[in-house]
Design an enzyme around this catalytic site. Structure first.
Site, PDB file in Angstrom:
ATOM      1  N   SER A 192       0.840  -1.188   0.000  1.00 45.81           N
ATOM      2  CA  SER A 192       0.000   0.000   0.000  1.00 45.81           C
ATOM      3  C   SER A 192       0.884   1.250   0.000  1.00 45.81           C
ATOM      4  CB  SER A 192      -0.965  -0.037   1.182  1.00 45.81           C
ATOM      5  OG  SER A 192      -1.981   0.924   1.040  1.00 45.81           O
ATOM      6  N   ASP A 408      -8.577  -6.377  -4.716  1.00 44.64           N
ATOM      7  CA  ASP A 408      -8.262  -5.218  -3.876  1.00 44.64           C
ATOM      8  C   ASP A 408      -9.407  -4.223  -3.921  1.00 44.64           C
ATOM      9  OD1 ASP A 408      -7.157  -2.883  -2.703  1.00 44.64           O
ATOM     10  OD2 ASP A 408      -5.138  -3.479  -3.309  1.00 44.64           O
ATOM     11  N   HIS A 448      -6.857  -6.169  -0.238  1.00 48.31           N
ATOM     12  CA  HIS A 448      -5.797  -5.174  -0.099  1.00 48.31           C
ATOM     13  C   HIS A 448      -4.713  -5.672   0.863  1.00 48.31           C
ATOM     14  CE1 HIS A 448      -3.947  -1.303  -0.443  1.00 48.31           C
ATOM     15  NE2 HIS A 448      -3.980  -1.107   0.861  1.00 48.31           N
TER      16      HIS A 448
END
Length: 536
Positions: A192, A408, A448
């Site tokens: 991320s 995601d 994610h």
């Protein structure tokens, strides 16, 4: 944003081996408070920590950072305060294991998440369990929010790139000082915002690392901030005609499965190639006299919002801001962070305190396409992280390995696919030529960074917080796959994934290197990796 769960999960998964304390190691560690010197850093803690110890941290109770982690190895813990400017500083931690020299004398820098103010202790202790000397930092501020950026451009600079660069150098200096030998190979891993940090290193200072794991990177940063704000504006707040509850989003999830799950030939709630899926939300439209309460259907306004959500987001003059969101998500992280009735803390924190320095600014009242244009024009300290010429990376000999979950729900996997293809065009290199230094693996069934319906566990950052994860042999996980590529020249063609459910491995799949597609052979158990193949 899952960091706080890492400590608890690690506490439940501790196949620890308790070593006999080594007085020489311990005394040398404790002496670091006076023996280690750096012009820009002050030692705050130098302590010997045994495996199984609950390490607590002095982070403020007012932020969401973890307050403890369980050590997985006997380590020397070094905590430092590094000055980066007259108005900014960074907390840096180095965890240096007893068993280092026999494990390759490697260092591991770990990446941050969200707005970046939490040290990734979970990844650090996992790294030490494999013999890495692990480094982490708070990115120049405490807590996962944007308030520390307010009228402090030097803190923003630390967040964008300087903390990563300087903390890496300081950590490696401390490691080389502490051990008799020197670091042989230096690695980085993060997801991320940590994935963005990894690409920042790959683009601007690749010589600092021998191998970089950049996962689900938050690149095209201004576009991601704008898209998050846009999603909130699409759906609004509870009571708006366009708003969807979590229960209604679960219905949308099932609609996508019904329409697209069979495209890959296997009904398993996983899309192997979500780019082939074009959801038709009109299938959920209420007819005359029907309602959600009675018929589990949606209004025309809600269906229109969903259709807009599943489209690429364009700005002024038709400029692409962000590819469309992935059509399938399991954990509804996006709902909790972006379109659940509250503006994204990620976007609003950035706009309020870094871009505009105006606490009264709000996504709800002030965001529009001009906001994105202004953000792009400023590109504070190069936060976009979208340089597509990786010549310096190639020339340095550093390897870049990426993966991105195809489910995601926070950062579209198409963003990373677009980046890979942009690099290919910019450098004039085919995938077979990029393979020498840059490989990308789309991971079906991964949300994610963490969790999902498919073979989501690939042994990458934050994933070892999952129940049962520490019992899985890490030898074919993403980190050690990178090590084997760098140190033995074994370049990965697939990335092994496991369907990890409630601590038990329920299936495996070898995820293919892009642009190859993971394809079911037509026979065999879909949860067995050999039932699939990679096709160009």
């Amino acid at each position: 944003m899952r960091v706080s769960s890492i400590a608890g999960a690690l506490a439940l998964n501790l196949p620890l081996v308790f070593a006999t304390p080594q007085p020489s190691f311990q005394s040398k560690c404790e002496a670091l408070s006076t023996s280690f010197h750096a012009d820009d850093a002050q030692v705050l803690v130098a302590a010997y920590v045994t495996a199984g110890t609950n390490i607590t941290f002095p982070e403020s109770a007012a932020n969401t950072c973890p307050k403890f982690v369980i050590s997985l190895a006997d380590i020397c813990r070094l905590r430092m305060n590094m000055t980066t400017s007259p108005t900014s500083s960074v907390i840096v931690e180095a965890f240096m294991p007893v068993d280092w020299s026999s494990k390759g004398q490697r260092s591991l820098m770990t990446g941050n998440g969200g707005l970046g103010g939490c040290i990734p202790y979970g990844d650090m202790v996992f790294g030490t369990s494999l013999g890495f000397a692990a480094i982490g930092h708070d990115n120049g501020h405490a807590g996962d929010n944007g308030l520390p950026f307010y009228n402090k451009p030097q803190v923003v600079k630390d967040y964008v790139w300087r903390a990563l660069y300087k903390a890496g150098r300081l950590g490696k200096k401390a490691i080389n000082h502490f051990y008799t030998g020197k670091i042989q190979k230096a690695y980085y891993m993060g997801c991320s915002s940590g994935g963005r940090q990894g690409l920042k290193a790959a683009q601007d200072f690749p010589d600092e690392y021998d191998g970089i794991l950049s996962i689900a990177p938050a690149i095209r940063y201004e576009g991601l901030s704008a898209a998050n704000a846009h999603y909130f504006k699409i759906f609004g707040v509870p009571g708006d005609a366009t708003f969807l509850t979590l229960e209604q989003w679960q219905k949308v999830h099932q609609m996508v499965i019904a329409q697209c799950d069979g495209i890959d030939g296997v009904l398993d709630n996983v899309l192997e190639d979500p780019m082939k899926c074009e959801p038709r939300p009109e299938a959920l439209l209420c007819g005359p006299g029907e309602s959600w309460a009675a018929n589990q259907c949606l209004t025309s306004a809600q269906v229109g919002a969903i259709r807009e959500f599943y489209q690429p987001y364009y700005g002024n003059k038709g400029k692409l801001i962000m590819p469309r969101m992935n059509p399938l998500t399991r954990e509804f992280l996006g709902f909790r962070v972006t379109y659940g009735g509250v503006p994204s803390y990620f976007s609003e924190g950035w706009y309020k305190y870094a871009l505009y320095n105006d606490p009264s600014w709000s996504v709800a009242a002030d965001f529009n396409l001009n906001t994105y244009d202004y953000d792009m024009k400023k590109d504070l300290f190069g936060v976009s992280t979208y340089k597509t010429d990786l010549t310096d990376l190639r020339n340095s000999g550093t390897k870049l390995l990426q993966y991105h979950g195809l489910s995601d729900g926070l950062i579209s996997s198409e963003n990373t696919i677009t980046y890979y293809n942009d690099v290919s065009r910019t450098m004039g290199l085919k995938s077979s030529q990029l393979d020498d230094f840059y490989r990308f693996f789309p991971v079906s069934g991964l949300d994610h960074c963490y969790t999902g319906d498919g073979a989501w566990f690939v042994g990458g950052p934050v994933q070892y917080s999952a129940p049962g994860a520490l019992s899985i042999d890490p030898s074919d996980g993403a980190l050690m796959t990178m090590v084997n590529w760098v140190e033995q020249g074994i370049a990965p063609v697939t990335l092994m994934g496991r369907k990890l459910i409630n601590g038990t491995v329920m299936g495996e799949r070898a995820h293919c290197k892009y642009p190859a597609k993971q394809t079911y052979k037509g026979t065999g158990d879909p949860d067995v990796a050999s039932s699939w193949e990679c096709r160009s």
